[in-house]
Design a protein around this motif. Structure first.
Motif, PDB file in Angstrom:
ATOM      1  N   GLY A  40       4.697  54.081 -37.356  1.00  0.00           N
ATOM      2  CA  GLY A  40       3.974  55.125 -36.630  1.00  0.00           C
ATOM      3  C   GLY A  40       4.180  55.143 -35.127  1.00  0.00           C
ATOM      4  N   SER A  41       4.900  54.182 -34.561  1.00  0.00           N
ATOM      5  CA  SER A  41       5.057  54.192 -33.096  1.00  0.00           C
ATOM      6  C   SER A  41       5.725  55.489 -32.620  1.00  0.00           C
ATOM      7  N   ILE A  42       6.609  56.051 -33.408  1.00  0.00           N
ATOM      8  CA  ILE A  42       7.296  57.279 -32.935  1.00  0.00           C
ATOM      9  C   ILE A  42       6.341  58.473 -32.865  1.00  0.00           C
ATOM     10  N   GLY A  65       7.204  54.044 -42.916  1.00  0.00           N
ATOM     11  CA  GLY A  65       6.651  52.737 -43.285  1.00  0.00           C
ATOM     12  C   GLY A  65       7.677  51.623 -43.379  1.00  0.00           C
ATOM     13  N   ILE A  66       8.847  51.832 -42.806  1.00  0.00           N
ATOM     14  CA  ILE A  66       9.843  50.736 -42.823  1.00  0.00           C
ATOM     15  C   ILE A  66       9.319  49.616 -41.920  1.00  0.00           C
ATOM     16  N   GLN A  67       9.258  48.427 -42.488  1.00  0.00           N
ATOM     17  CA  GLN A  67       8.625  47.304 -41.765  1.00  0.00           C
ATOM     18  C   GLN A  67       9.649  46.512 -40.962  1.00  0.00           C
ATOM     19  N   ASN A  69      11.769  43.311 -40.161  1.00  0.00           N
ATOM     20  CA  ASN A  69      12.468  42.568 -41.223  1.00  0.00           C
ATOM     21  C   ASN A  69      12.486  43.473 -42.469  1.00  0.00           C
ATOM     22  N   PRO A  70      13.194  44.590 -42.414  1.00  0.00           N
ATOM     23  CA  PRO A  70      13.073  45.627 -43.449  1.00  0.00           C
ATOM     24  C   PRO A  70      13.389  45.100 -44.851  1.00  0.00           C
ATOM     25  N   LYS A  71      12.584  45.598 -45.780  1.00  0.00           N
ATOM     26  CA  LYS A  71      12.628  45.054 -47.131  1.00  0.00           C
ATOM     27  C   LYS A  71      13.481  45.938 -48.053  1.00  0.00           C
ATOM     28  N   GLY A  96      13.056  51.225 -34.163  1.00  0.00           N
ATOM     29  CA  GLY A  96      13.709  49.999 -33.730  1.00  0.00           C
ATOM     30  C   GLY A  96      14.840  49.604 -34.668  1.00  0.00           C
ATOM     31  N   GLY A  97      15.331  48.384 -34.458  1.00  0.00           N
ATOM     32  CA  GLY A  97      16.457  47.897 -35.250  1.00  0.00           C
ATOM     33  C   GLY A  97      16.151  47.853 -36.737  1.00  0.00           C
ATOM     34  N   SER A  98      14.901  47.586 -37.096  1.00  0.00           N
ATOM     35  CA  SER A  98      14.575  47.485 -38.522  1.00  0.00           C
ATOM     36  C   SER A  98      14.760  48.829 -39.232  1.00  0.00           C
ATOM     37  N   GLY A 148      26.323  46.661 -38.667  1.00  0.00           N
ATOM     38  CA  GLY A 148      25.546  45.789 -39.536  1.00  0.00           C
ATOM     39  C   GLY A 148      24.113  46.220 -39.722  1.00  0.00           C
ATOM     40  N   GLY A 149      23.548  45.783 -40.825  1.00  0.00           N
ATOM     41  CA  GLY A 149      22.121  45.969 -41.090  1.00  0.00           C
ATOM     42  C   GLY A 149      21.637  44.680 -41.731  1.00  0.00           C
ATOM     43  N   VAL A 150      20.445  44.236 -41.341  1.00  0.00           N
ATOM     44  CA  VAL A 150      19.946  42.968 -41.889  1.00  0.00           C
ATOM     45  C   VAL A 150      18.777  43.294 -42.820  1.00  0.00           C
ATOM     46  N   TYR A 178      11.805  55.988 -23.977  1.00  0.00           N
ATOM     47  CA  TYR A 178      11.139  55.729 -25.253  1.00  0.00           C
ATOM     48  C   TYR A 178      10.747  54.262 -25.407  1.00  0.00           C
ATOM     49  N   THR A 179      11.339  53.390 -24.596  1.00  0.00           N
ATOM     50  CA  THR A 179      11.002  51.959 -24.723  1.00  0.00           C
ATOM     51  C   THR A 179       9.844  51.541 -23.803  1.00  0.00           C
ATOM     52  N   PHE A 180       9.315  52.476 -23.021  1.00  0.00           N
ATOM     53  CA  PHE A 180       8.195  52.136 -22.115  1.00  0.00           C
ATOM     54  C   PHE A 180       7.001  51.563 -22.873  1.00  0.00           C
ATOM     55  N   THR A 181       6.803  52.022 -24.107  1.00  0.00           N
ATOM     56  CA  THR A 181       5.601  51.616 -24.859  1.00  0.00           C
ATOM     57  C   THR A 181       5.815  50.356 -25.702  1.00  0.00           C
ATOM     58  N   VAL A 182       7.012  49.800 -25.672  1.00  0.00           N
ATOM     59  CA  VAL A 182       7.252  48.583 -26.458  1.00  0.00           C
ATOM     60  C   VAL A 182       6.379  47.457 -25.879  1.00  0.00           C
ATOM     61  N   ALA A 192      15.174  37.893 -25.916  1.00  0.00           N
ATOM     62  CA  ALA A 192      15.671  36.660 -26.548  1.00  0.00           C
ATOM     63  C   ALA A 192      16.756  36.977 -27.574  1.00  0.00           C
ATOM     64  N   ASP A 193      16.564  38.057 -28.306  1.00  0.00           N
ATOM     65  CA  ASP A 193      17.560  38.430 -29.328  1.00  0.00           C
ATOM     66  C   ASP A 193      18.904  38.738 -28.655  1.00  0.00           C
ATOM     67  N   ALA A 194      18.874  39.607 -27.651  1.00  0.00           N
ATOM     68  CA  ALA A 194      20.139  40.004 -27.006  1.00  0.00           C
ATOM     69  C   ALA A 194      20.760  38.821 -26.259  1.00  0.00           C
ATOM     70  N   ASN A 196      20.538  35.729 -27.216  1.00  0.00           N
ATOM     71  CA  ASN A 196      21.170  34.879 -28.217  1.00  0.00           C
ATOM     72  C   ASN A 196      22.433  35.514 -28.794  1.00  0.00           C
ATOM     73  N   HIS A 197      22.457  36.840 -28.932  1.00  0.00           N
ATOM     74  CA  HIS A 197      23.710  37.485 -29.373  1.00  0.00           C
ATOM     75  C   HIS A 197      24.841  37.115 -28.426  1.00  0.00           C
ATOM     76  N   THR A 198      24.496  37.076 -27.136  1.00  0.00           N
ATOM     77  CA  THR A 198      25.516  36.749 -26.136  1.00  0.00           C
ATOM     78  C   THR A 198      25.937  35.286 -26.263  1.00  0.00           C
ATOM     79  N   GLY A 249      25.309  43.871 -27.211  1.00  0.00           N
ATOM     80  CA  GLY A 249      25.133  42.507 -27.725  1.00  0.00           C
ATOM     81  C   GLY A 249      25.840  42.184 -29.010  1.00  0.00           C
ATOM     82  N   CYS A 250      25.905  43.144 -29.925  1.00  0.00           N
ATOM     83  CA  CYS A 250      26.262  42.744 -31.289  1.00  0.00           C
ATOM     84  C   CYS A 250      27.535  43.374 -31.824  1.00  0.00           C
ATOM     85  N   ASN A 251      28.259  44.125 -30.985  1.00  0.00           N
ATOM     86  CA  ASN A 251      29.414  44.814 -31.590  1.00  0.00           C
ATOM     87  C   ASN A 251      30.745  44.157 -31.245  1.00  0.00           C
TER      88      ASN A 251
HETATM   89  O1  NZQ Z   1       7.146  50.283 -37.063  1.00  0.00           O
HETATM   90  P1  NZQ Z   1       6.815  50.918 -35.778  1.00  0.00           P
HETATM   91  O2  NZQ Z   1       5.491  51.562 -35.743  1.00  0.00           O
HETATM   92  O3  NZQ Z   1       7.915  51.823 -35.274  1.00  0.00           O
HETATM   93  O4  NZQ Z   1       6.652  49.707 -34.694  1.00  0.00           O
HETATM   94  C1  NZQ Z   1       7.701  48.857 -34.313  1.00  0.00           C
HETATM   95  C2  NZQ Z   1       7.579  47.457 -34.930  1.00  0.00           C
HETATM   96  O5  NZQ Z   1       6.245  47.147 -35.218  1.00  0.00           O
HETATM   97  C3  NZQ Z   1       7.569  48.578 -32.843  1.00  0.00           C
HETATM   98  N1  NZQ Z   1       8.241  49.573 -31.991  1.00  0.00           N
HETATM   99  C4  NZQ Z   1       9.497  50.052 -32.073  1.00  0.00           C
HETATM  100  N2  NZQ Z   1       9.726  50.928 -31.070  1.00  0.00           N
HETATM  101  C5  NZQ Z   1       8.567  51.012 -30.364  1.00  0.00           C
HETATM  102  C6  NZQ Z   1       7.634  50.147 -30.952  1.00  0.00           C
HETATM  103  N3  NZQ Z   1       6.371  50.038 -30.460  1.00  0.00           N
HETATM  104  C7  NZQ Z   1       6.043  50.759 -29.378  1.00  0.00           C
HETATM  105  N4  NZQ Z   1       6.904  51.591 -28.757  1.00  0.00           N
HETATM  106  C8  NZQ Z   1       8.168  51.751 -29.209  1.00  0.00           C
HETATM  107  N5  NZQ Z   1       9.022  52.556 -28.564  1.00  0.00           N
HETATM  108  O6  NZQ Z   1       8.186  47.306 -32.663  1.00  0.00           O
HETATM  109  C9  NZQ Z   1       8.022  46.520 -33.832  1.00  0.00           C
HETATM  110  C10 NZQ Z   1       9.312  45.805 -34.145  1.00  0.00           C
HETATM  111  O7  NZQ Z   1      10.321  46.730 -34.511  1.00  0.00           O
HETATM  112  P2  NZQ Z   1      11.700  46.234 -35.152  1.00  0.00           P
HETATM  113  O8  NZQ Z   1      12.521  47.424 -35.436  1.00  0.00           O
HETATM  114  O9  NZQ Z   1      11.441  45.289 -36.271  1.00  0.00           O
HETATM  115  O10 NZQ Z   1      12.345  45.353 -33.953  1.00  0.00           O
HETATM  116  P3  NZQ Z   1      13.847  45.067 -33.604  1.00  0.00           P
HETATM  117  O11 NZQ Z   1      14.507  46.251 -33.019  1.00  0.00           O
HETATM  118  O12 NZQ Z   1      13.811  43.836 -32.790  1.00  0.00           O
HETATM  119  O13 NZQ Z   1      14.559  44.760 -35.009  1.00  0.00           O
HETATM  120  C11 NZQ Z   1      14.452  43.520 -35.640  1.00  0.00           C
HETATM  121  C12 NZQ Z   1      15.265  43.494 -36.912  1.00  0.00           C
HETATM  122  O14 NZQ Z   1      16.672  43.651 -36.645  1.00  0.00           O
HETATM  123  C13 NZQ Z   1      17.419  42.569 -37.244  1.00  0.00           C
HETATM  124  C14 NZQ Z   1      16.406  41.451 -37.209  1.00  0.00           C
HETATM  125  O15 NZQ Z   1      16.759  40.394 -38.046  1.00  0.00           O
HETATM  126  C15 NZQ Z   1      15.137  42.155 -37.622  1.00  0.00           C
HETATM  127  O16 NZQ Z   1      15.099  42.330 -39.012  1.00  0.00           O
HETATM  128  N6  NZQ Z   1      18.679  42.385 -36.525  1.00  0.00           N
HETATM  129  C16 NZQ Z   1      19.619  43.346 -36.632  1.00  0.00           C
HETATM  130  C17 NZQ Z   1      20.870  43.229 -36.059  1.00  0.00           C
HETATM  131  C18 NZQ Z   1      21.921  44.247 -36.209  1.00  0.00           C
HETATM  132  N7  NZQ Z   1      21.750  45.276 -36.965  1.00  0.00           N
HETATM  133  O17 NZQ Z   1      22.960  44.138 -35.627  1.00  0.00           O
HETATM  134  C19 NZQ Z   1      21.241  42.043 -35.309  1.00  0.00           C
HETATM  135  C20 NZQ Z   1      20.113  41.150 -34.959  1.00  0.00           C
HETATM  136  O18 NZQ Z   1      20.621  39.855 -34.810  1.00  0.00           O
HETATM  137  C21 NZQ Z   1      18.965  41.122 -35.904  1.00  0.00           C
HETATM  138  O19 NZQ Z   1      19.179  40.160 -36.917  1.00  0.00           O
END
Ligand code: NZQ
Ligand code: ZN
Length: 387
Positions: A40-42, A65-67, A69-71, A96-98, A148-150, A178-182, A192-194, A196-198, A249-251
């Motif tokens: 719902g953040s969007i 509802g994608i969580q 660590n997407p399932k 986000g990345g998930s 990639g997708g994890v 769009y990242t102001f609210t993160v 930390a993620d980026a 560590n990618h480096t 970081g990751c490409n």
């Molecule tokens: O679900 P919503 O409501 O959108 O909330 C998200 C989530 O709760 C919130 N969020 C996202 N954008 C926001 C925001 N909240 C406020 N304002 C915004 N603009 O942040 C929370 C975390 O989101 P998530 O997508 O899980 O975070 P991230 O982008 O860090 O992604 C993490 C996932 O990516 C994988 C990780 O393992 C993990 O599963 N990775 C993917 C990689 C790749 N594809 O190359 C490489 C990485 O090494 C990593 O493994």
């Protein structure tokens, strides 16, 4: 320098207000869109409404509802089913990345007749995937610019990095506003993620002056700008530079021609978040300094010395071991200073499953071939030191 074969086909559209170009990008595909997003953040940031406005006239099917660590079950399976039922032409991932990672697995699964897990687990090579467009709202993974997708599968404790050139996004929209609210927590985890990618591309046997400079600059930029993003979430310049750094970081662009590290911290962290569903970047920040300490030896010493001098500005005249140890300490202190919990116990992980996780990692991640090879016992020691 090692040989390489490299292509990144993704179009990046970067900056304030670039989402206005969404209709012209989407016009290249058919009329049926699967819109994917998270919890719902969007909606809170007005992006969901904006996208619907811009895409009037399209048939939009939603998967929400994608969580984190997407399932696989239910998100990937539901997405594949929706694509097939509605003859979807293109996936638009907003989040986000998930969200994006999940969408990549859906894109491949939608073009495959069998169980999508066959693709994710590399049993079968995908022959096609739906095109993916994304609007990334969190700077961290670099998924917007990689193939990639994890994906996590809860019942088997698997968290698999599924890579295939078919999964590069067609176009990624990056608007730092769009990242102001993160949240501070997720911003810190993204830094930390980026970082560590480096590091996973820096601590290698065979590197170039060119790549070392690129990596060192990435690390300095992420620390300086990352801290500014936490202190002032609406600092556009800092959010913008952090976003671009994360995208690199990751490409593989940071390490073309380098030998491979085996991505050991990611191999270990993916098990932590598979077993305990923790935030990826936090797990990495906890593991990284303990991994560094564990692999510091005569052979790896010069890399740590270079890292300490060029990233943290440690006095080059000091004893080499002192520089290396200080560099590891500085790494730890930086993560601590942005309020990342630096012990596994603080994120709900005790010693009860360390043996099981270490075995899982040793069997599945191939870390005996890493830059600094890790046996199952080494992994137990790194995890124990991280408690
Ligand atoms: O679900 P919503 O409501 O959108 O909330 C998200 C989530 O709760 C919130 N969020 C996202 N954008 C926001 C925001 N909240 C406020 N304002 C915004 N603009 O942040 C929370 C975390 O989101 P998530 O997508 O899980 O975070 P991230 O982008 O860090 O992604 C993490 C996932 O990516 C994988 C990780 O393992 C993990 O599963 N990775 C993917 C990689 C790749 N594809 O190359 C490489 C990485 O090494 C990593 O493994
Ligand atoms: Zn990562």
């Amino acid at each position: 320098m090692q040989n390489f074969d490299y292509k990144t086909p993704t179009r990046l559209i970067f900056g304030k207000g670039v989402v206005e170009k969404l209709p012209s990008v989407m016009a290249q595909f058919g009329k049926k869109i699967l819109l994917t997003y998270g919890g719902g953040s969007i909606k809170k940031i007005g992006l969901y409404q904006k996208v619907l406005e811009l895409l009037k006239g399209y048939e939009i099917v939603e998967l929400s509802g994608i969580q984190p660590n997407p399932k696989y079950d239910p998100s990937v399976l539901d997405g594949v089913r929706l694509c097939k039922e509605h003859n979807i032409d293109v996936i638009l991932a907003v989040g986000g990345g998930s969200v994006l990672d999940c969408s990549k697995a859906i894109a491949a699964g939608a073009c495959y007749d069998g169980d999508p897990w066959d693709l994710i687990s590399y049993k079968v090579k995908a022959q096609a995937a739906l095109p993916i467009v994304d609007i990334i709202t969190l700077a961290a993974t670099g998924s917007e610019y990689d193939s990639g997708g994890v994906i996590s599968r809860t019942e088997t404790n698997d968290k698999i990095g599924y890579l295939d050139p078919l999964l590069y996004p067609h176009t990624s929209f990056l608007d730092p506003t769009y990242t102001f609210t993160v949240s501070k927590k997720q911003t810190a985890a993204g830094i930390a993620d980026a970082m560590n990618h480096t590091m996973e591309q820096y601590f290698v046997e065979d590197a170039t002056l060119l790549n070392d400079g690129f990596c060192e600059s990435m690390l300095r930029s992420l620390m300086v700008n990352g801290r500014k993003c936490i202190e002032n979430p609406e600092d556009y310049t800092a959010r913008a530079e952090m976003m671009l750094a994360c995208t690199y970081g990751c490409n593989r662009i940071l390490s073309l021609g380098n030998s491979q590290s085996g991505w050991p911290c990611h191999g270990i962290e993916h098990a932590l978040s598979a077993y305990y569903d923790i935030t990826h970047g936090e797990g990495l920040a906890i593991i990284t300094p303990r991994w560094m300490k564990h692999i510091l030896n005569e052979r790896t010493l010069p890399r740590f010395v270079k890292y300490g001098i060029n990233v943290f500005g440690i006095d080059a005249n000091l004893d080499k071991w002192e520089i290396a140890n200080k560099a590891i300490e500085e790494t730890y202190k930086f993560f601590e200073s942005i309020n990342i919990p630096m012990h596994l116990r603080e994120v709900g992980i005790d010693d009860s499953r360390i043996g099981e996780m270490a075995h899982h990692i040793a069997v599945n991640e191939g870390l005996e071939n890493a830059y600094a090879p890790l046996t199952e016992q080494d992994i137990v020691e790194i995890l124990t030191a991280s408690l």
